[in-house]
Design a protein around this motif. Structure first.
Motif, PDB file in Angstrom:
ATOM      1  N   THR A 164      -5.264  -8.864   0.120  1.00 10.83           N
ATOM      2  CA  THR A 164      -4.554  -7.784   0.824  1.00 10.83           C
ATOM      3  C   THR A 164      -4.572  -7.915   2.345  1.00 10.83           C
ATOM      4  O   THR A 164      -4.064  -7.048   3.039  1.00 10.83           O
ATOM      5  CB  THR A 164      -5.171  -6.420   0.450  1.00 10.83           C
ATOM      6  OG1 THR A 164      -6.572  -6.473   0.708  1.00 10.83           O
ATOM      7  CG2 THR A 164      -4.928  -6.086  -1.003  1.00 10.83           C
ATOM      8  N   GLU A 165      -5.193  -8.991   2.848  1.00 11.72           N
ATOM      9  CA  GLU A 165      -5.326  -9.068   4.310  1.00 11.72           C
ATOM     10  C   GLU A 165      -4.758 -10.358   4.892  1.00 11.72           C
ATOM     11  O   GLU A 165      -5.351 -10.974   5.774  1.00 11.72           O
ATOM     12  CB  GLU A 165      -6.802  -8.873   4.689  1.00 11.72           C
ATOM     13  CG  GLU A 165      -7.288  -7.479   4.308  1.00 11.72           C
ATOM     14  CD  GLU A 165      -8.770  -7.230   4.581  1.00 11.72           C
ATOM     15  OE1 GLU A 165      -9.400  -8.082   5.243  1.00 11.72           O
ATOM     16  OE2 GLU A 165      -9.282  -6.209   4.134  1.00 11.72           O
TER      17      GLU A 165
ATOM     18  N   MET B 239     -12.198  -6.433  -2.443  1.00  5.30           N
ATOM     19  CA  MET B 239     -10.891  -6.443  -3.125  1.00  5.30           C
ATOM     20  C   MET B 239     -11.082  -6.511  -4.639  1.00  5.30           C
ATOM     21  O   MET B 239     -10.499  -5.717  -5.379  1.00  5.30           O
ATOM     22  CB  MET B 239     -10.055  -7.645  -2.651  1.00  5.30           C
ATOM     23  CG  MET B 239      -9.588  -7.528  -1.212  1.00  5.30           C
ATOM     24  SD  MET B 239      -8.744  -9.054  -0.677  1.00  5.30           S
ATOM     25  CE  MET B 239      -8.933  -8.918   1.104  1.00  5.30           C
TER      26      MET B 239
ATOM     27  N   TYR C 238      -1.516 -14.431  -3.604  1.00  6.23           N
ATOM     28  CA  TYR C 238      -1.187 -13.124  -4.189  1.00  6.23           C
ATOM     29  C   TYR C 238      -1.742 -12.962  -5.591  1.00  6.23           C
ATOM     30  O   TYR C 238      -1.480 -11.959  -6.259  1.00  6.23           O
ATOM     31  CB  TYR C 238       0.320 -12.834  -4.155  1.00  6.23           C
ATOM     32  CG  TYR C 238       1.179 -13.536  -5.196  1.00  6.23           C
ATOM     33  CD1 TYR C 238       1.147 -13.136  -6.540  1.00  6.23           C
ATOM     34  CD2 TYR C 238       2.041 -14.554  -4.844  1.00  6.23           C
ATOM     35  CE1 TYR C 238       1.928 -13.759  -7.495  1.00  6.23           C
ATOM     36  CE2 TYR C 238       2.835 -15.176  -5.780  1.00  6.23           C
ATOM     37  CZ  TYR C 238       2.769 -14.782  -7.110  1.00  6.23           C
ATOM     38  OH  TYR C 238       3.557 -15.401  -8.042  1.00  6.23           O
TER      39      TYR C 238
ATOM     40  N   PRO D 222       3.411  -1.769   1.514  1.00  5.74           N
ATOM     41  CA  PRO D 222       2.944  -2.715   0.489  1.00  5.74           C
ATOM     42  C   PRO D 222       4.064  -3.533  -0.157  1.00  5.74           C
ATOM     43  O   PRO D 222       3.868  -4.707  -0.481  1.00  5.74           O
ATOM     44  CB  PRO D 222       2.248  -1.829  -0.551  1.00  5.74           C
ATOM     45  CG  PRO D 222       2.567  -0.427  -0.210  1.00  5.74           C
ATOM     46  CD  PRO D 222       2.976  -0.389   1.219  1.00  5.74           C
TER      47      PRO D 222
ATOM     48  N   TYR E 135       5.071  -6.164   2.319  1.00  5.53           N
ATOM     49  CA  TYR E 135       3.976  -7.155   2.365  1.00  5.53           C
ATOM     50  C   TYR E 135       4.121  -8.116   1.188  1.00  5.53           C
ATOM     51  O   TYR E 135       4.028  -9.333   1.338  1.00  5.53           O
ATOM     52  CB  TYR E 135       2.634  -6.433   2.296  1.00  5.53           C
ATOM     53  CG  TYR E 135       1.399  -7.327   2.291  1.00  5.53           C
ATOM     54  CD1 TYR E 135       0.633  -7.506   3.449  1.00  5.53           C
ATOM     55  CD2 TYR E 135       0.967  -7.962   1.130  1.00  5.53           C
ATOM     56  CE1 TYR E 135      -0.505  -8.299   3.451  1.00  5.53           C
ATOM     57  CE2 TYR E 135      -0.167  -8.759   1.116  1.00  5.53           C
ATOM     58  CZ  TYR E 135      -0.896  -8.924   2.275  1.00  5.53           C
ATOM     59  OH  TYR E 135      -2.028  -9.707   2.262  1.00  5.53           O
TER      60      TYR E 135
ATOM     61  N   GLN F   8       0.274  -1.320  -8.359  1.00  5.57           N
ATOM     62  CA  GLN F   8      -0.357  -1.839  -7.141  1.00  5.57           C
ATOM     63  C   GLN F   8       0.412  -3.094  -6.785  1.00  5.57           C
ATOM     64  O   GLN F   8       0.678  -3.928  -7.658  1.00  5.57           O
ATOM     65  CB  GLN F   8      -1.832  -2.192  -7.389  1.00  5.57           C
ATOM     66  CG  GLN F   8      -2.662  -2.462  -6.115  1.00  5.57           C
ATOM     67  CD  GLN F   8      -2.380  -3.803  -5.430  1.00  5.57           C
ATOM     68  OE1 GLN F   8      -1.775  -4.698  -6.005  1.00  5.57           O
ATOM     69  NE2 GLN F   8      -2.805  -3.936  -4.188  1.00  5.57           N
TER      70      GLN F   8
ATOM     71  N   ASN G  19      -0.428  -5.074  -0.131  1.00  7.48           N
ATOM     72  CA  ASN G  19      -1.685  -4.579   0.439  1.00  7.48           C
ATOM     73  C   ASN G  19      -1.894  -3.092   0.169  1.00  7.48           C
ATOM     74  O   ASN G  19      -2.532  -2.390   0.958  1.00  7.48           O
ATOM     75  CB  ASN G  19      -1.735  -4.871   1.947  1.00  7.48           C
ATOM     76  CG  ASN G  19      -0.574  -4.214   2.686  1.00  7.48           C
ATOM     77  OD1 ASN G  19       0.305  -3.622   2.063  1.00  7.48           O
ATOM     78  ND2 ASN G  19      -0.577  -4.318   4.004  1.00  7.48           N
TER      79      ASN G  19
ATOM     80  N   SER H 149      -3.435   0.229  -0.787  1.00  4.81           N
ATOM     81  CA  SER H 149      -4.852   0.605  -0.802  1.00  4.81           C
ATOM     82  C   SER H 149      -5.234   1.170  -2.165  1.00  4.81           C
ATOM     83  O   SER H 149      -4.374   1.553  -2.966  1.00  4.81           O
ATOM     84  CB  SER H 149      -5.117   1.665   0.268  1.00  4.81           C
ATOM     85  OG  SER H 149      -4.504   2.880  -0.139  1.00  4.81           O
TER      86      SER H 149
END
Lengths: 260, 424
Positions: free
Chosen positions: B12-13, B42, B71, B272, B275, B365, B368, B370
């Motif tokens: 996610t970063e 994560m 990913y 997200p 991303y 989900q 990224n 949360s």
């Protein structure tokens, strides 16, 4: 190629195209990456003084789907041996380039009676982690031509569909040639040929294009150092991996000198 | 309709300038971008989310396999699945799946899946993908020209390992084993755990699924609009083969973002989604097409398809169009369904009926997103959407769903209370 004869030989139930042209002692050519979707000027140069015999490798243009039954390196080597025999090339001089070079070297090592003199043009078969070869199967489409030839137009001309070509089957055949090379050499092009180079007794020419972007020219010395027979290394200026497309005259001249 | 909760486990970063500075999220993504201490959080967040989805009442939780992938942090989905088997009770566990040709010997898959099936009390769905080119041919060095034959042979071996009662010798083209006799054996032994096949749109795969009576899953990241042609092709082929239109023959992946209103959904899910479609799908095209990976039959169909599409002007679902990385295009393209619960209900019912898909795998989900937002999306979907779409296809029997042990016969899993133990 008006006076070129086209015949076929059958191996493992699949037919392989064989081109023959010229007069004089027989000389075989096993082509490199992409195979020979069409006749190329290099073959004319050789045919001036020799009977040039050009069998297709399985999966290459003219080689049909013969690659699909070859699962191991031994399968490949034995298929190439039978193709060479059926094309009437056993005991003749043999030129192998790139992928074809890896198999020409194997024939000379394992069946020494099959090869009188050997010429290897940037052959696959070795891999040096400290000086790695490029990955020919992980390239963006527009990079392939520049990887194969010093002059990308030479590669483009090799693979361009001729007039009247089937627009669906032609690109599939070009991909099939790359697949056949991958099937034999994935992922590094390392067939552990190093273990067998010492068995090669035939006088050998190792020829490399000075602008080979696939296999580093430093590999020429590795081949020369490993081969047992008399070995000469020659570099051709202005040539890439498929040196016989970039500099057909210079490559043919060097090869013919070696065989004379 | 079955609602299944799928996790890809994306890192996610990835930095904002990832696409500029790095050629690919896959295969040769640089190790300096991976912080194991951040990955600790994560993984634990992701596993919390999967367990939360099970608590919320989703029919299944799903994991999958990727290698060298920014990913997809699950080189071994079986590790995650075994943990989920202990921390969930009734939810099906869908491992989507193990790329059979990557396991040597492939009986490893038969064994590990049997373990998960035993631990979970018979809740396993066994996914058998060929695997993407990036995973199989590049990250794992498999020969693209041999991959499919190896896959089919591995499948035969795994299936025999599950079903044959006596030790047997397997003399295959690629695998030779003198003594095949797996221990443990799956609970689902009539005849074996359900087998699902995630695949692209090749006719060969459709025919094989029909012949073997497996579920075919189209796991595209591009949503129902782009998937329509493929699923229509699948059903047309089923009809040709004399199979019924039981929607449970099929699975389909869809991204969803639900909130109180469409605007709130845009506020929550734009980052997200962008991303994911921006950074996570930034794959170097040189890793897309190893020669031989795509069969000649599929190549032929693809070239013919492109020609007819070119002749019929633009089809919005052509691959060239699948490049949207901004939220408006992502939503317009149907990659991500967003909206209020009522709006999402309507869209899900449309997806189910237009594609005739009984197993809907939901990505709630992505990128990224949360943990808080993921749980919000998950809970709202479970409470406000699920009850209004579950009735779809109620006239059909799902013959491809796990058949677990009766709950009263299953082991009681004690609650995990590390704090209590520490206090003692």
């Amino acid at each position: 190629m008006s006076d070129t004869a086209t015949t076929t030989v059958e191996v493992n139930g699949f037919s392989c195209r064989v081109w023959t042209k010229g007069n004089g002692p027989k000389l075989g050519f096993l082509a490199g990456f992409g195979g020979l979707p069409r006749w190329v000027p290099f073959l004319d140069e050789l045919a001036r003084t020799r009977t040039v015999i050009v069998p297709s490798l399985p999966g290459y243009p003219g080689g049909g789907l013969g690659h699909t039954v070859l699962d191991t390196h031994l399968d490949w080597v034995l298929a190439v041996r039978r193709i060479v025999e059926k094309a009437g090339l056993a005991g003749a001089d043999l030129v192998g380039a790139s992928v074809g070079g890896a198999f020409a070297a194997e024939l000379a090592a394992i069946f020494p009676g099959h090869v009188r003199k050997l010429a290897l043009i940037a052959p696959f078969g070795l891999f040096d982690e400290a000086d790695p070869a490029a990955d020919p199967w992980a390239q963006r489409k527009d990079h392939v031509a520049g990887l194969m030839c010093a002059d990308p137009a030479k590669w483009e001309a090799l693979v361009a569909p001729p007039e009247g070509a089937n627009s669906i089957e032609w690109p599939i055949e070009m991909t099939r040639a790359s697949e056949a090379a991958a099937r034999a050499l994935w992922p590094l092009g390392n067939t552990r040929l190093e273990k067998r180079l010492g068995l090669i007794e035939a006088p050998t020419l190792v020829l490399w294009g000075d602008r080979d972007a696939v296999l580093p020219p430093s590999y020429a010395q590795k081949f020369a150092g490993g081969i047992n027979g008399t070995t000469r290394v020659r570099t051709v200026a202005g040539a890439g991996h498929l040196a016989y497309l970039d500099q057909p005259e210079a490559v043919a001249r060097t090869v013919l000198e070696h065989f004379s | 309709m079955k609602l299944m909760w799928f996790h890809l486990m994306p890192y996610t970063e990835l930095p904002d300038d990832f696409n500029k500075k790095h050629p690919s999220v896959w295969v040769d993504i640089h190790s300096s971008l991976f912080d194991p201490r951040r990955a600790h959080h994560m993984y634990n967040d992701f596993m919390d989310e999967l367990e939360y989805a099970a608590e919320c009442g989703f029919d299944a939780i799903c994991v999958n396999e990727h290698h060298s992938n920014g990913y997809g942090l699950m080189p071994s989905p079986n590790l995650i699945a075994s943990s989920l088997a202990r921390r969930t009770t009734d939810t099906a566990i869908c491992v989507m799946g193990n790329s059979l040709a990557l396991y040597n010997p492939p009986t490893r898959v038969a064994e590990e899946f049997a373990m998960i099936d035993c631990i979970s009390g018979g809740r396993l769905i066994a996914g058998f993908p060929v695997g993407s080119p990036m995973d199989t041919c590049y990250a794992y060095g498999q020969n693209p020209s041999l991959l499919r034959d190896r896959y089919y042979e591995a499948h035969d071996l795994v299936k025999r390992a599950w079903t044959e009662k006596d030790t047997f010798a397997f003399s295959g083209r690629f695998n030779q084993q003198r003594y095949v006799n797996i221990w443990p054996r799956p609970i689902q032994n009539d005849p074996h755990p359900p087998i699902w096949i995630p695949g692209g749109g090749s006719i060969e795969t459709w025919r094989w699924c029909a012949e073997m009576d497996y579920v075919y899953c189209y796991l595209s990241y591009y949503g129902y609009k782009a998937g329509l042609t493929t699923m229509q092709g699948f059903w047309k082929e089923m009809e040709k083969l004399g199979k019924d239109r039981n929607p449970y023959r099929a699975g389909f992946l869809q991204f969803v973002g639900v909130a109180e209103s469409r605007q709130q959904a845009l506020d929550l899910y734009t980052e997200p989604a962008e991303y994911f479609y921006g950074r996570c799908l930034h794959v170097d095209p040189r890793f897309a097409l190893p020669p031989g990976y795509t069969t000649e039959g599929t190549q032929r169909a693809g070239i013919e398809g492109m020609m007819s599409k070119a002749a019929n002007v633009a089809n919005p679902a052509t691959k060239a169009a699948l490049k949207a990385t901004n939220m408006k295009d992502i939503v317009d393209g149907g990659y991500v369904l967003i909206g209020s619960p009522d709006e999402v209900i309507e869209q899900i019912r449309h997806v189910g009926t237009s594609l005739n898909v009984g197993h809907l795998m939901l990505l709630l989900q992505y990128g990224n997103m949360s943990k808080d937002t993921t749980k919000y999306n998950t809970r709202l979907f479970a409470e406000k959407v699920m009850p209004h779409v579950k009735d779809l296809f109620s006239g059909w029997e799902d013959k491809w769903w796990p058949k677990p042990m009766a709950s009263g016969q299953r082991a009681a899993v004690p609650a995990f209370r590390p704090q209590t133990v520490a206090a003692e």
